[in-house]
Design a protein around this motif. Structure first.
Motif, short mmCIF file in Angstrom:
data_model
loop_
_atom_site.label_atom_id
_atom_site.label_comp_id
_atom_site.label_asym_id
_atom_site.label_seq_id
_atom_site.Cartn_x
_atom_site.Cartn_y
_atom_site.Cartn_z
N ASP A 1 -42.49 36.15 54.61
CA ASP A 1 -43.56 35.20 54.85
C ASP A 1 -42.94 33.88 55.30
N PRO A 2 -43.25 33.43 56.53
CA PRO A 2 -42.63 32.19 57.03
C PRO A 2 -42.94 30.97 56.15
N ARG A 3 -44.03 31.05 55.39
CA ARG A 3 -44.37 29.94 54.49
C ARG A 3 -43.40 29.83 53.33
N PHE B 1 -36.94 26.40 56.81
CA PHE B 1 -36.42 26.30 58.17
C PHE B 1 -35.59 25.02 58.38
N TYR C 1 -41.62 33.65 65.07
CA TYR C 1 -40.42 33.33 64.28
C TYR C 1 -39.25 34.26 64.63
N ARG C 2 -39.18 34.59 65.90
CA ARG C 2 -38.10 35.42 66.40
C ARG C 2 -37.71 34.96 67.81
N GLN D 1 -45.45 23.02 52.95
CA GLN D 1 -44.08 23.29 53.38
C GLN D 1 -43.23 22.02 53.30
N LEU E 1 -36.63 35.86 61.85
CA LEU E 1 -37.19 36.08 60.52
C LEU E 1 -37.17 37.58 60.23
N TYR F 1 -32.30 29.26 65.79
CA TYR F 1 -32.80 29.79 64.52
C TYR F 1 -32.54 31.30 64.47
N PHE G 1 -41.92 29.83 67.64
CA PHE G 1 -42.39 29.39 66.33
C PHE G 1 -43.76 30.00 66.01
N ALA H 1 -30.87 28.80 57.81
CA ALA H 1 -31.86 29.27 58.79
C ALA H 1 -31.28 29.37 60.20
N VAL I 1 -40.05 30.36 53.75
CA VAL I 1 -38.71 30.21 54.35
C VAL I 1 -38.42 28.73 54.59
#
Length: 208
Positions: A47-49, A53, A87-88, A155, A42, A39, A84, A58, A51
């Motif tokens: 906001d990961p919500r 994935f 997110y990096r 999501q 981010l 991945y 996770f 991604a 994105v």
């Protein structure tokens, strides 16, 4: 020369279980590479919500292809580790992987890119009902990633289900084998093990 096996399917389909069954069967002759570690980071402020994935955008397909090609050439790789939670990737930690007789690669979009698809000698699509995939995703993300049920379902509706139809499920028709019920399908797994043993023992790269 290593034999490359792709295992694809939707999130929660049971890909990891199938990969573990195969690697466990062949033991030191096999290694597993998880596409989740490829991945992209981010970006700050995102906001990961918000994105997707489950979209091809991604993933770092360039690095993924480079590493697969390196293994194919008999050379070692340093696999990134992706969190996770943040997110990096962890820039200070990688996993060293050396080539093996059998290289199992699992992930939701392993076969999305045509040039990557051509690297594999056998491809397996793990097929599971949508409701079971969602239940497993909820169980995993609440326990392992500390997420709320509401955020997971939101999501799923916004990103996961549409991406499955657009990007993930179409790979099913590019696979050599469709395996319903994943790791629970002992007869199907037995047939796959037999096919892989034949490929490894006799050097046959295509038997389907």
């Amino acid at each position: 020369m290593s034999i490359f096996v792709a295992i694809v399917g939707g999130s929660g389909a049971g890909k990891t279980t199938v990969a573990k069954e195969i690697v466990g069967h062949f033991k030191e002759k096999a290694i597993c590479l998880n596409m989740d570690n490829y991945y992209k980071d981010l970006e700050d402020g995102m906001d990961p919500r918000e994105v997707n994935f489950d979209s091809p955008s991604a993933f770092d397909f360039e690095l993924f292809f480079k590493h697969l090609q390196t293994l194919k050439n008999g050379e070692d790789i340093e696999v990134p580790t992706y969190s996770f939670v943040t997110y990096r990737r962890n820039s200070s930690q990688t996993v060293h992987i050396s080539p093996a007789e059998l290289v199992v690669v699992e992930g939701i979009l392993v076969l999305h890119d045509e040039k990557i698809r051509k690297l594999f000698d056998l491809s397996i699509y793990v097929d599971e009902d949508a409701d079971e995939r969602l239940i497993r995703r909820i169980e995993r993300d609440t326990k392992e990633r500390g997420r709320s049920v509401d955020s997971i379902i939101s999501q799923y509706r916004k990103f996961v289900a549409p991406a499955f139809r657009s990007f993930i499920e179409p790979q099913k028709y590019k696979c050599d084998i469709i395996l319903p019920r994943g790791g629970e399908n002992k007869n199907g797994l037995s047939m796959i093990m037999g096919a892989l043993e034949k490929m490894m023992n006799h050097g046959e790269k295509k038997i389907f």
